[in-house]
Design a protein around this motif. Structure first.
Motif, short mmCIF file in Angstrom:
data_model
loop_
_atom_site.label_atom_id
_atom_site.label_comp_id
_atom_site.label_asym_id
_atom_site.label_seq_id
_atom_site.Cartn_x
_atom_site.Cartn_y
_atom_site.Cartn_z
N ILE A 95 0.85 -1.19 0.00
CA ILE A 95 0.00 0.00 0.00
C ILE A 95 0.88 1.24 0.00
O ILE A 95 1.93 1.29 0.66
N VAL A 96 0.48 2.24 -0.78
CA VAL A 96 1.15 3.54 -0.84
C VAL A 96 0.12 4.56 -0.38
O VAL A 96 -0.98 4.64 -0.93
N ILE A 97 0.48 5.34 0.63
CA ILE A 97 -0.47 6.24 1.27
C ILE A 97 -0.17 7.69 0.90
O ILE A 97 0.96 8.15 1.01
N LEU A 98 -1.21 8.40 0.46
CA LEU A 98 -1.13 9.83 0.21
C LEU A 98 -2.22 10.54 1.01
O LEU A 98 -3.25 9.94 1.35
N ALA A 99 -2.01 11.82 1.27
CA ALA A 99 -2.95 12.58 2.08
C ALA A 99 -4.26 12.86 1.36
O ALA A 99 -5.30 13.01 1.99
N SER A 100 -4.21 12.94 0.02
CA SER A 100 -5.41 13.31 -0.73
C SER A 100 -5.27 12.82 -2.17
O SER A 100 -4.17 12.46 -2.60
N PRO A 101 -6.38 12.86 -2.93
CA PRO A 101 -6.31 12.46 -4.35
C PRO A 101 -5.94 13.59 -5.29
O PRO A 101 -6.18 13.48 -6.50
N ALA A 102 -5.36 14.67 -4.78
CA ALA A 102 -4.95 15.77 -5.65
C ALA A 102 -4.17 15.21 -6.84
O ALA A 102 -3.20 14.48 -6.65
N PRO A 103 -4.58 15.53 -8.08
CA PRO A 103 -4.08 14.79 -9.24
C PRO A 103 -2.58 14.88 -9.48
O PRO A 103 -1.95 13.87 -9.82
N GLN A 104 -1.98 16.04 -9.32
CA GLN A 104 -0.56 16.15 -9.66
C GLN A 104 0.29 15.21 -8.82
O GLN A 104 1.13 14.46 -9.35
N ARG A 105 0.05 15.20 -7.51
CA ARG A 105 0.85 14.34 -6.64
C ARG A 105 0.46 12.87 -6.79
O ARG A 105 1.31 11.99 -6.80
N ALA A 106 -0.84 12.61 -6.93
CA ALA A 106 -1.29 11.22 -7.03
C ALA A 106 -0.78 10.56 -8.31
O ALA A 106 -0.31 9.42 -8.29
N LEU A 107 -0.86 11.28 -9.43
CA LEU A 107 -0.39 10.70 -10.68
C LEU A 107 1.13 10.50 -10.67
O LEU A 107 1.63 9.51 -11.22
N ALA A 108 1.84 11.40 -10.00
CA ALA A 108 3.29 11.21 -9.87
C ALA A 108 3.59 9.99 -9.01
O ALA A 108 4.55 9.24 -9.28
N ALA A 109 2.79 9.75 -7.98
CA ALA A 109 2.99 8.59 -7.12
C ALA A 109 2.73 7.29 -7.88
O ALA A 109 3.41 6.28 -7.65
N ILE A 110 1.76 7.30 -8.78
CA ILE A 110 1.50 6.11 -9.59
C ILE A 110 2.74 5.76 -10.40
O ILE A 110 3.15 4.59 -10.48
N ALA A 111 3.35 6.77 -10.99
CA ALA A 111 4.55 6.52 -11.80
C ALA A 111 5.73 6.08 -10.93
O ALA A 111 6.46 5.14 -11.27
N GLU A 112 5.92 6.74 -9.79
CA GLU A 112 7.08 6.44 -8.94
C GLU A 112 7.01 5.06 -8.33
O GLU A 112 8.01 4.33 -8.28
#
Length: 551
Positions: free
Chosen positions: A267-284
């Motif tokens: 599991i990878v946890i982010l604080a929110s679904p804000a697109p810029q950070r979330a899409l970067a996390a998908i790639a990383e």
């Protein structure tokens, strides 16, 4: 199944009848194992594999289990025993995962509050549950959760402990990060809880500012979690991005973080679904699966339409639930994200429906799926309780092996929502297609679904009536392109008076109400429409605001 008895001798948790419990065990739905055992199974096979990532924090299965054991031991050291309730009000963070699993391990029962809850909701929850501890973040987005927690503790006898992540501003706060430190002795585990005991409380919207508590047992929650994981194909190669509030059942166990972990995934946890950070996390992190609500999907699609495409090659499955996903938006998901869409419909009270991987577009784009269990029963009725034919809209009633039979310590609300026969009246108006898939049409109850958060119209109206300038008030759902629904308040002012939206919102803020309940629009009218029997005609008001929004 163990049942907590009230002082009046009535059960506080409504049990499944013996014959149903025996059937669910015999059919393999209930495996008679506590939730913590499933994590142990996953960890035994992959102890050195990273299973949790939260910013700079990465934990292997062995490290996660050690922290879970450590937290369980320290909860015991605070005097918390099996059956004691603790309120967990944390943002998305690794501590949430550790504490939840530690509670499941020890039999302490977490009450999953939302980060948006404020003094009114938290105090009511603490009193109802007789909570012993409140676990919160420090200051988040300028709001001091630590101070609020101590205010709640001062108002609720028996609430003895406040634990805080991050920086603490008071000496009487416990360090939640230290509470989640690895165990010194992993052999010193308390006895595992009974699988029929309540494992956690999820929250449902209430009419008086007090959310209803939904008791979920180890047996029923484990079944839902495992089955959702199997349908989604979760396994050791799954990387699940958690961006929705983890206190909701959907990102927690549909299959969510729990279903992914017990399947051996990460599991990878982010604080929110804000697109810029979330899409970067998908790639990383090479994310394969995530869960969103329609508002977040729309933001992602809009972001991608105006930005260079991110590396989303790893993304395989995008779940969407919380409110009805417009058909035209559903059709855009796979072309834009390169991942399969899975529509999900469910509720904290139990029933979970999903479209299946491999379903044709006609199902995935235009329905909200079908139940996950063969023993999930559906009954669609009209307003008089008469069953409606397949294909016709009706109010959905359901029962099954992971749909509890009542609310905690709420006999009147239980009687209203749970008709005879073990049914739960969802309040949703749906159509059942011949292929078994459901299409969500709306609500029959006076409840507003704002991006997945349920808001009782009566609660908003009660606050409006605290203004001396308000003669009548009626809150209704207003169409919203991102949230699905938002709160619109109709007000009849007293003669010679004026009312503003800011005044209503200020009254609610001063009462310590969660911000998501604040009305977004105010309509001043000379009178409210009424039905033939003299009730406020909410149907007419909903139609009126829909016309005003889209003339």
């Amino acid at each position: 199944m163990s049942v907590t008895a009230s002082r009046a001798g009535r059960p506080e948790v409504v049990p499944w009848p013996d014959e149903l419990a025996e059937r669910y065990v015999a059919r393999g739905y209930w495996e008679q194992r506590p939730l913590g055992a499933y994590l142990d199974d996953a960890a035994a096979g992959r102890p050195g594999t990273i299973c949790l990532v939260d910013g700079d924090v990465s934990l292997t299965f062995a490290e996660l289990v050690s922290r879970v054991d450590g937290a369980a031991q320290r909860l015991h050291g605070l005097g918390l025993r099996a059956g004691d309730r603790v309120i967990v009000q944390l943002p998305n963070c690794w501590e949430f995962v550790v504490i939840a699993l530690a509670c499941f391990r020890s039999g302490v029962v977490p009450v999953m509050a939302l980060p948006a809850h404020r003094r009114q909701e938290l105090t009511a929850i603490a009193r109802l549950t007789e909570a012993r501890a409140l676990l919160v973040a420090g200051t988040v987005r300028g709001f001091d959760h630590e101070q609020l927690a101590h205010e709640v503790a001062a108002a609720v006898p028996g609430l003895r402990h406040v634990a805080v992540t991050g920086r603490r501003n008071r000496p009487d706060s416990l360090d939640l990060v230290a509470l989640c430190a690895p165990a010194g002795d992993t052999s010193a585990r308390a006895a595992a809880p009974d699988p029929g005991d309540v494992a956690l409380f999820l929250l449902s919207g209430g009419t008086t500012g007090r959310p209803k508590l939904i008791p979920r047992t180890h047996n029923d929650y484990a079944y839902m979690m495992r089955t959702a994981a199997r349908i989604c194909g979760a396994g050791p190669d799954t990387v699940y991005l958690a961006v929705l509030p983890l206190a909701h059942g959907y990102p927690m166990a549909g299959p969510g973080i729990l279903g992914t972990l017990v399947s051996g995934g990460r599991i990878v946890i982010l604080a929110s679904p804000a697109p810029q950070r979330a899409l970067a996390a998908i790639a990383e992190h090479r994310v394969t699966m995530t869960s969103l609500v329609p508002a977040a999907v729309i933001r992602w699609l809009d972001h991608l339409a105006g930005s260079p495409a991110a590396d989303l090659d790893s993304l395989d499955l995008v779940q969407v639930a919380g409110s009805r996903l417009p058909d035209e938006v559903a059709a855009r998901v796979t072309p834009a994200l390169g991942a399969r869409l899975q529509q999900v419909y469910g509720m904290a009270e139990g029933l979970l429906c999903m479209t299946r991987p491999g379903d044709p577009d006609a199902v995935v784009h235009h329905t909200q799926g079908r139940p996950i269990c063969p023993d999930d029963e559906l009954l669609l009725v009209d307003e008089d309780g008469t069953p409606v034919p397949i294909g016709e809209p009706g109010i959905l009633l359901t029962r099954g092996p992971y749909t509890p039979l009542g609310y905690y310590r709420e006999p009147e609300l239980t009687a209203a929502a749970y008709p005879p026969g073990g049914w739960y009246r969802t309040g949703d108006v749906v159509r059942l297609r011949a292929d078994g898939n459901l299409v969500i049409e709306g609500r029959d109850k006076d409840l507003i679904n704002r991006g997945g958060e349920k808001i009782a119209a009566e609660e908003v109206e009660n606050f409006a009536h605290q203004l001396a300038t308000v003669s009548q008030a009626a809150a209704v759902a207003m169409p919203d392109p991102e949230l699905g629904e938002a709160v619109c308040l109709y007000v009849v002012p007293r003669a010679g008076s004026t009312v503003t939206l800011a005044q209503v919102r200020d009254v609610m803020r001063e009462a310590g109400v969660a911000a998501f309940k604040l009305p977004e629009r105010l309509e001043l009218v000379d009178s409210l429409p009424v039905t033939a029997i003299g009730k406020v005609d909410k149907k007419a008001l909903r139609a009126d605001i829909a016309r005003r929004r889209h003339p």
